[in-house]
Design a protein around this motif. Structure first.
Motif, short mmCIF file in Angstrom:
data_model
loop_
_atom_site.label_atom_id
_atom_site.label_comp_id
_atom_site.label_asym_id
_atom_site.label_seq_id
_atom_site.Cartn_x
_atom_site.Cartn_y
_atom_site.Cartn_z
N THR A 1 0.86 -1.18 0.00
CA THR A 1 0.00 0.00 0.00
C THR A 1 0.89 1.23 0.00
O THR A 1 2.00 1.21 0.55
CB THR A 1 -0.95 0.01 1.20
N GLU A 2 0.42 2.30 -0.63
CA GLU A 2 1.23 3.51 -0.75
C GLU A 2 1.10 4.38 0.50
O GLU A 2 -0.01 4.65 0.97
CB GLU A 2 0.82 4.32 -1.97
N ILE A 3 2.23 4.81 1.02
CA ILE A 3 2.30 5.63 2.22
C ILE A 3 2.96 6.96 1.87
O ILE A 3 4.01 6.98 1.24
CB ILE A 3 3.10 4.92 3.34
N ALA A 4 2.34 8.05 2.32
CA ALA A 4 2.86 9.40 2.05
C ALA A 4 3.62 9.91 3.26
O ALA A 4 3.24 9.69 4.41
CB ALA A 4 1.72 10.34 1.71
N VAL A 5 4.71 10.64 2.98
CA VAL A 5 5.52 11.22 4.05
C VAL A 5 5.90 12.64 3.67
O VAL A 5 6.15 12.94 2.49
CB VAL A 5 6.78 10.36 4.32
N ILE B 1 19.39 16.96 15.95
CA ILE B 1 19.31 15.76 16.80
C ILE B 1 18.83 14.57 15.98
O ILE B 1 19.32 13.45 16.14
CB ILE B 1 18.35 16.02 17.98
N GLY B 2 17.88 14.80 15.11
CA GLY B 2 17.31 13.72 14.30
C GLY B 2 15.98 14.18 13.74
O GLY B 2 15.76 15.38 13.51
N SER B 3 15.07 13.23 13.56
CA SER B 3 13.74 13.53 13.06
C SER B 3 12.75 13.44 14.21
O SER B 3 12.90 12.59 15.10
CB SER B 3 13.34 12.54 11.96
N LEU B 4 11.73 14.29 14.18
CA LEU B 4 10.63 14.22 15.15
C LEU B 4 9.37 13.86 14.39
O LEU B 4 8.87 14.66 13.59
CB LEU B 4 10.46 15.57 15.87
N PHE B 5 8.86 12.66 14.62
CA PHE B 5 7.65 12.19 13.98
C PHE B 5 6.44 12.73 14.74
O PHE B 5 6.39 12.66 15.97
CB PHE B 5 7.60 10.67 13.95
N LEU B 6 5.45 13.24 14.01
CA LEU B 6 4.23 13.78 14.61
C LEU B 6 3.02 12.98 14.16
O LEU B 6 2.98 12.45 13.05
CB LEU B 6 4.01 15.23 14.17
N ASN B 7 2.02 12.91 15.04
CA ASN B 7 0.70 12.41 14.64
C ASN B 7 -0.36 13.27 15.31
O ASN B 7 -0.29 13.51 16.51
CB ASN B 7 0.51 10.95 15.03
N PRO B 8 -1.37 13.74 14.53
CA PRO B 8 -2.35 14.69 15.06
C PRO B 8 -3.56 14.06 15.71
O PRO B 8 -4.41 14.77 16.23
CB PRO B 8 -2.78 15.45 13.81
N GLY B 9 -3.69 12.71 15.65
CA GLY B 9 -4.84 12.08 16.25
C GLY B 9 -5.92 11.72 15.25
O GLY B 9 -5.68 11.49 14.08
N GLY B 10 -7.14 11.70 15.73
CA GLY B 10 -8.30 11.29 14.95
C GLY B 10 -9.04 10.16 15.66
O GLY B 10 -9.80 10.43 16.58
N PRO B 11 -8.79 8.88 15.25
CA PRO B 11 -7.96 8.48 14.11
C PRO B 11 -8.56 8.97 12.80
O PRO B 11 -9.76 9.15 12.69
CB PRO B 11 -7.98 6.95 14.20
N GLY B 12 -7.67 9.19 11.86
CA GLY B 12 -8.07 9.69 10.56
C GLY B 12 -7.44 11.02 10.22
O GLY B 12 -7.60 11.52 9.10
N GLY B 13 -6.70 11.61 11.17
CA GLY B 13 -6.03 12.87 10.89
C GLY B 13 -4.80 12.68 10.01
O GLY B 13 -4.12 11.66 10.09
N GLY C 1 5.95 13.88 9.10
CA GLY C 1 4.60 13.35 9.20
C GLY C 1 4.43 12.20 8.23
O GLY C 1 4.72 12.35 7.03
N VAL C 2 3.99 11.06 8.73
CA VAL C 2 3.70 9.90 7.89
C VAL C 2 2.20 9.65 7.95
O VAL C 2 1.67 9.34 9.02
CB VAL C 2 4.46 8.65 8.37
N ASP C 3 1.52 9.81 6.84
CA ASP C 3 0.08 9.57 6.85
C ASP C 3 -0.20 8.09 7.09
O ASP C 3 0.31 7.23 6.36
CB ASP C 3 -0.56 10.01 5.54
N PRO C 4 -1.01 7.78 8.11
CA PRO C 4 -1.36 6.38 8.34
C PRO C 4 -2.00 5.76 7.10
O PRO C 4 -2.63 6.45 6.30
CB PRO C 4 -2.36 6.46 9.50
N ARG C 5 -1.82 4.49 6.95
CA ARG C 5 -2.38 3.80 5.78
C ARG C 5 -3.89 4.02 5.69
O ARG C 5 -4.61 4.03 6.69
CB ARG C 5 -2.05 2.31 5.83
N GLY C 6 -4.34 4.28 4.47
CA GLY C 6 -5.75 4.52 4.21
C GLY C 6 -6.19 5.95 4.39
O GLY C 6 -7.34 6.29 4.14
N ASP D 1 8.13 2.47 12.16
CA ASP D 1 9.46 1.95 12.44
C ASP D 1 10.28 1.81 11.16
O ASP D 1 11.48 2.11 11.14
CB ASP D 1 9.37 0.60 13.14
N VAL D 2 9.63 1.38 10.09
CA VAL D 2 10.34 1.29 8.81
C VAL D 2 10.72 2.69 8.32
O VAL D 2 11.84 2.91 7.83
CB VAL D 2 9.48 0.57 7.76
N MET D 3 9.83 3.66 8.48
CA MET D 3 10.12 5.02 8.04
C MET D 3 11.19 5.67 8.91
O MET D 3 11.93 6.54 8.45
CB MET D 3 8.84 5.85 8.03
#
Length: 569
Positions: free
Chosen positions: A80-84, A96-108, A133-138, A207-209
């Protein structure tokens, strides 16, 4: 109506314990930490590190898409295609590195959230981290889940959900029918993606990203439902993060739940909303009419009078275009719930209440009509393109958790919740009726359902605020007790989540992400703005609240019902 956006094997292999460091004579032996299980390592580490073909996007960012396994048990199978999206650190030499964010939802959308990070994250984080930001699958810019073959088919079902939440028997019957149809559609047309959208799959993708952006350890900041994702990652990959903060916390054991209880019976979101409302009304009463527009009489009793009268008969208001606005009980309650999400909850809750009270008492309806017009102007109806927000939210909630069998059981369950948490028991109680497992039959065999008490190598920062109307403060307390190597940070702010609400909580989170050192045990931030501390402005003037941090608040995604009395955010 639009609805806002609004499992690892059950018997997992035990984590491998790190060798304990020899203790000095007379000292306590150091506590060992857990490691990623052999089963989870086999899944994610079998996936080759993706090569990100970054390209410039949105003027300040870089975008890419990758294909990741639909099923991590088959790493070279269907994908499945994942957007980043990435906003690069302003000080690359000292990054320092990368800071991954997630805004909630689920669906955000995490890519959209990361895109706007410069508006709400502190400069210290923007300087030292690439914001990712990595958009969750779907979801979002990733390959979208679709439970219907066309917008026409989708509209026929979503029209059955045409109220913020059902109140009358007829509305409940329509809602139950819509829930069953949505569950069936997502279990058939929505496959195979609906069977691969659990939070565990998103944690594996993350984790892969993490590897793809070149980080040895994850840095993460997740809000609301993003707190569930963060806790899943911490328990599935307890040795693979450097710093992990969850703000506005869902207790993962309650999120998973059981087949006897609806989601709100487990999360108790409605309890938090009711507690916040009553506290506002009591403070309004104590402050008096000089400070609170709804203070005349008894605010708690007057609020109940509004609710009772609207349940009996809605208010009809002219819309200025030859038609009318209808203010029902459900619309009023959903507006109050939406107002509780802001740091200015006290002022907005009492303003709405005062406007509706005036209309019911035969007074002026000008303010209420203006509010309804502004809310309508902020909304854009959609027919094209296909909008999948409700389906995306549902796919995560329904595959992560265990739910009652029959959607027909929700009227009794939500009525029970409404007796326990008046006004909001029904508003929160109906969000998972489509998950009834007689109709929502698709499942993710690799969804994760625990354990959630792994001892992580690095500490986890758990943040909760006392008056959160969505993620009850008790969720943060419970999650901090579950995770042995965690630290609870409490805040007295109003609204949903704590970051950006005051200098204390924001700085504590920033410092932890920058240094890896959590704030002192028992830290409680008490510097956030409180309602009714300033006199009401003169008629015609509008009071404005300045940001204590000089930034906007994070645009956290939630599943609370929309209201025609509040602008769409």
């Amino acid at each position: 109506m639009t609805l806002k956006t609004h499992r690892l094997l059950t018997a997992a292999l035990a984590g491998i314990v790190l060798s304990a460091v020899a203790a000095a004579p007379g000292s306590a032996a150091p506590v060992s930490a857990d490691r990623t299980s052999a089963a989870e390592s086999k899944r994610v580490d079998a996936v080759p590190t993706p090569k990100l073909g970054w390209y410039k996007c949105y003027e300040i960012a870089e975008c890419a898409t990758v294909r990741l396994p639909l099923d991590y048990d088959q790493p070279r199978g269907a994908t499945t295609e994942i957007a980043v999206l990435r906003v690069r650190a302003r000080d690359q030499r000292h990054k320092i590195g990368s800071l991954f964010l997630n805004p909630g939802g689920p669906g955000g959308s995490a890519t959209e959230f990361a895109r706007y990070a410069p508006e709400f994250l502190s400069d210290s984080l923007l300087d030292r981290f690439d914001i990712v930001g990595v958009d969750p699958r779907g979801i979002g810019a990733s390959a979208n889940v679709r439970c219907f073959k066309s917008v026409k088919d989708q509209t026929a079902v979503l029209d059955l959900f045409n109220v913020p939440f059902p109140v009358t028997r007829a509305e409940e019957q329509r809602y139950v029918r819509g829930s069953k149809l949505l569950g069936r559609a997502c279990s058939t047309t929505g496959r195979p993606l609906t069977g691969a959208m659990s939070t565990a799959e998103v944690a594996r993708d993350m984790d892969v990203m993490r590897r793809a952006v070149g980080d040895k350890k994850l840095n993460y900041l997740g809000f609301s439902y993003g707190s569930a994702l963060g806790q899943y990652y911490a328990n599935m990959f307890p040795d693979r993060f450097r710093a992990l903060t969850v703000d506005g916390v869902l207790t993962p054991t309650a999120w998973v739940g059981n087949t006897r209880q609806i989601l709100d019976e487990r999360l108790r979101s409605s309890d938090g909303a009711y507690r916040a409302l009553i506290e506002i009304l009591r403070r309004c009463d104590r402050a008096g009419e000089k400070y609170c527009v709804f203070a005349a009489g008894d605010p708690v009793r007057n609020f109940e009078t509004i609710a009772r009268r609207l349940r009996a008969e809605p208010i009809q208001l002219p819309d200025g275009e030859g038609g009318t606005f209808t203010v029902t009980y459900a619309i009023f309650v959903s507006a109050i719930l939406g107002a509780l999400y802001g740091t200015d909850a006290g002022e907005v809750v009492t303003e709405i209440s005062a406007e509706v009270w005036a209309a019911l008492q035969g007074g002026s309806t000008a303010a209420l009509t203006a509010r309804a017009r502004a809310a309508r102007a902020s909304r854009q109806g959609y027919d094209f393109p296909y909008e999948n927000g409700f389906e995306a939210t549902s796919a995560v909630i329904c595959t992560d958790g265990r739910h009652p069998a029959d959607a027909g059981s929700w009227p009794a369950a939500t009525a029970r919740r409404d007796r326990q948490a008046p006004y909001f028991g029904r508003a929160w109680g109906w969000i998972d009726s489509q998950c009834a497992h007689k109709m929502w039959t698709v499942q993710d065999e690799d969804a994760y359902r625990g354990p959630f008490n792994r001892r992580t190598v690095a500490p986890v920062l758990v943040v909760g605020n006392f008056w959160d109307p969505a993620t009850n403060y008790r969720g943060a307390v419970a999650s901090s007790r579950l995770l042995p190597n965690s630290r609870l940070l409490s805040s007295n702010n109003w609204g949903h989540t704590a970051y950006g609400s005051g200098v204390c909580a924001t700085t504590a989170i920033d410092n932890y992400l920058l240094t890896g050192k959590p704030p002192a045990k028992g830290t409680v931030c008490t510097d956030s703005a409180q309602p009714f501390t300033e006199p009401l402005p003169p008629p015609g003037e509008v009071a404005t609240l300045s940001s204590p941090t000089g930034k906007q608040r994070p645009p956290v995604a939630t599943v609370n019902p929309e209201s025609p009395l509040l602008p769409q955010k």
